[in-house]
Design an enzyme around this catalytic site. Sequence first.
Site, PDB file in Angstrom:
ATOM      1  N   HIS A 254      -8.433   3.554  -2.353  1.00 14.73           N
ATOM      2  CA  HIS A 254     -10.498   3.936  -3.083  1.00 14.73           C
ATOM      3  C   HIS A 254     -10.341   5.290  -4.298  1.00 14.73           C
ATOM      4  CE1 HIS A 254     -14.591   4.981  -3.697  1.00 14.73           C
ATOM      5  NE2 HIS A 254     -14.616   4.275  -2.710  1.00 14.73           N
ATOM      6  N   ASP A 308     -14.663  -0.401   4.112  1.00 17.79           N
ATOM      7  CA  ASP A 308     -14.112  -2.204   4.103  1.00 17.79           C
ATOM      8  C   ASP A 308     -13.210  -2.522   4.982  1.00 17.79           C
ATOM      9  OD1 ASP A 308     -15.995  -2.744   1.646  1.00 17.79           O
ATOM     10  OD2 ASP A 308     -14.516  -2.132   0.566  1.00 17.79           O
TER      11      ASP A 308
HETATM   12  C1  COA Z   1      -9.924   0.422  -4.431  1.00 18.66           C
HETATM   13  C2  COA Z   1      -8.573   0.427  -5.764  1.00 18.66           C
HETATM   14  C3  COA Z   1      -8.958  -0.697  -6.365  1.00 18.66           C
HETATM   15  C4  COA Z   1      -8.987   1.479  -6.295  1.00 18.66           C
HETATM   16  O1  COA Z   1      -7.685   1.532  -6.579  1.00 18.66           O
HETATM   17  P1  COA Z   1      -7.378   2.566  -8.189  1.00 18.66           P
HETATM   18  O2  COA Z   1      -8.230   3.605  -8.918  1.00 18.66           O
HETATM   19  O3  COA Z   1      -8.205   1.482  -9.219  1.00 18.66           O
HETATM   20  O4  COA Z   1      -5.786   2.879  -7.663  1.00 18.66           O
HETATM   21  P2  COA Z   1      -4.866   1.516  -9.033  1.00 18.66           P
HETATM   22  O5  COA Z   1      -5.299   0.044  -8.777  1.00 18.66           O
HETATM   23  O6  COA Z   1      -4.756   2.123 -10.306  1.00 18.66           O
HETATM   24  O7  COA Z   1      -3.391   2.108  -7.901  1.00 18.66           O
HETATM   25  C5  COA Z   1      -2.489   3.404  -7.943  1.00 18.66           C
HETATM   26  C6  COA Z   1      -1.798   3.059  -6.936  1.00 18.66           C
HETATM   27  O8  COA Z   1      -2.020   3.100  -5.567  1.00 18.66           O
HETATM   28  C7  COA Z   1      -1.376   1.471  -5.116  1.00 18.66           C
HETATM   29  N1  COA Z   1      -2.301   1.247  -4.226  1.00 18.66           N
HETATM   30  C8  COA Z   1      -3.751   1.321  -4.716  1.00 18.66           C
HETATM   31  N2  COA Z   1      -4.645   0.523  -3.227  1.00 18.66           N
HETATM   32  C9  COA Z   1      -3.230   0.253  -2.622  1.00 18.66           C
HETATM   33  C10 COA Z   1      -3.934  -1.040  -1.073  1.00 18.66           C
HETATM   34  N3  COA Z   1      -4.163  -0.946  -0.996  1.00 18.66           N
HETATM   35  N4  COA Z   1      -2.230  -0.886  -0.680  1.00 18.66           N
HETATM   36  C11 COA Z   1      -1.369  -0.996  -1.607  1.00 18.66           C
HETATM   37  N5  COA Z   1      -0.750  -0.013  -2.830  1.00 18.66           N
HETATM   38  C12 COA Z   1      -2.313   0.323  -2.988  1.00 18.66           C
HETATM   39  C13 COA Z   1      -1.559   0.949  -6.649  1.00 18.66           C
HETATM   40  O9  COA Z   1      -0.238  -0.024  -5.855  1.00 18.66           O
HETATM   41  C14 COA Z   1      -0.690   1.698  -7.757  1.00 18.66           C
HETATM   42  O10 COA Z   1       0.756   2.117  -7.085  1.00 18.66           O
HETATM   43  P3  COA Z   1       1.454   1.947  -8.692  1.00 18.66           P
HETATM   44  O11 COA Z   1       1.177   3.512  -9.042  1.00 18.66           O
HETATM   45  O12 COA Z   1       2.910   2.153  -7.695  1.00 18.66           O
HETATM   46  O13 COA Z   1       1.351   1.484  -9.485  1.00 18.66           O
HETATM   47  C15 COA Z   1      -7.761   0.136  -4.811  1.00 18.66           C
HETATM   48  O14 COA Z   1      -6.840   1.024  -3.874  1.00 18.66           O
HETATM   49  C16 COA Z   1      -7.410  -1.785  -4.045  1.00 18.66           C
HETATM   50  O15 COA Z   1      -6.916  -2.341  -5.008  1.00 18.66           O
HETATM   51  N6  COA Z   1      -7.208  -1.532  -2.596  1.00 18.66           N
HETATM   52  C17 COA Z   1      -7.027  -2.109  -2.379  1.00 18.66           C
HETATM   53  C18 COA Z   1      -9.317  -2.972  -1.987  1.00 18.66           C
HETATM   54  C19 COA Z   1     -10.310  -2.667  -1.723  1.00 18.66           C
HETATM   55  O16 COA Z   1     -10.217  -2.228  -0.229  1.00 18.66           O
HETATM   56  N7  COA Z   1     -11.589  -2.294  -2.090  1.00 18.66           N
HETATM   57  C20 COA Z   1     -12.520  -1.972  -1.490  1.00 18.66           C
HETATM   58  C21 COA Z   1     -12.982  -0.327  -1.995  1.00 18.66           C
HETATM   59  S1  COA Z   1     -14.198   0.355  -1.490  1.00 18.66           S
END
Ligand code: COA
Length: 372
Positions: A254, A308
Amino acid sequence: MEINKGLENVYVKETSITYIDGELGRLYYRGYSIFDLAELSSFEETSYLIWYGKLPTQSQLDEFKKRLAEHRELPASIVDFLKKVRKDANPMDVLRTAVSMMGIEDNNKSESLLDKAISITAKIPTIISYYHRLRKNLDLVEPRNDLSHAENFLYMLNGNLPSEIERKVLDVALILHMDHEMNASTFACLVVASTLSDIYSAIVGGISALKGPLHGAANSEALKMFIEIGRVENVEEYILKRLENKQRIMGFGHRIYKTYDPRALILKKYAKDITRLKGLEELYKIAERVEQVGIKLLGSKGIYPNVDFYSGLVFYSLGFEPDFFPTVFTSARVVGWTAQIMEYLQDNRLIRPKAKYVGEIGKTYVPIHNRS
Ligand SMILES: CC(C)(COP(=O)(O)OP(=O)(O)OC[C@H]1O[C@@H](n2cnc3c(N)ncnc32)[C@H](O)[C@@H]1OP(=O)(O)O)[C@@H](O)C(=O)NCCC(=O)NCCS
């Protein structure tokens, strides 16, 4: 010049609706803890709280419930659309179009924004249930005014009165999804509303943003993952392979929470009860194992289950099909969207950020017949 990709840590408004403490994993609506609201409140009472800013008295709640129930029926044009639209459409596309049609039917009625918000919120479960049943060639079940919001939703969906536990689980899930400060879909609503466009257009913007798998559709992706895993014994290998392939664990991570999302903690308990009741314990056990393995591998990076992760299991157990999960999310979040829109419009400022230009300028225009 600083570029804030993803607008991370950018504040766009003041709010007294929702407060999130991402470090401690706490969430408050109008100052009340989500733990208390989930346990003690209902969809109607929490909607009232979010819209009016205070908990209702008994008579205010009774009046409000009546008002909400009176708006459940759909205009004939929307029922007609639901009957005619293709049966394999994404339910979020259907819902988005139906809300857009509500705007056309409204035809600039001089109601307050709150009246419109109540009408949209009351009608969304009818749209979802009708499309669900039409897709399965089942007869439509018309809304009943004598039932609560959650009871009526499940009644229209499944064609029979829900049990007390089913009603409670849906009430809790809806409360947990109702608002979440400045997320992508709420911001999309505000961008539209800040141009002084209408509330239906703003909600259509919100639905469009919520549809994405990084936002509101992660719930169905998480459930698909549990089904694909198949057996508890397969979890570890599956997750390791997924991470090796740079794929994400859906329902994990998140932007704000760097610990357990409190909504996931609350839903976990209800997911356990309802899956047992519906003979889906195996899926629950798989989810629980994914949670353990995921935290072992990602917890040190602050990546934990989000709302979720367990909501898909809950929605599935209540009779919703996976591609409908984001629509159920919408049916609750619309309360937060409309409250945030009304709050923003009290002191509106057109949202108009900037983009840093990195291309060339001053190029010579070459007529088309001279271009190579
Ligand atoms: C929600 C989300 C987009 C937020 O992410 P964010 O703040 O933008 O963080 P980032 O996408 O920059 O990720 C940061 C790091 O964590 C990792 N990461 C984040 N969520 C992850 C997940 N669900 N599974 C595996 N790795 C994850 C990324 O790969 C990244 O790793 P790195 O630094 O080695 O490249 C992300 O956690 C995600 O894609 N989750 C899965 C989808 C989900 O459940 N969405 C519902 C949100 S309520």
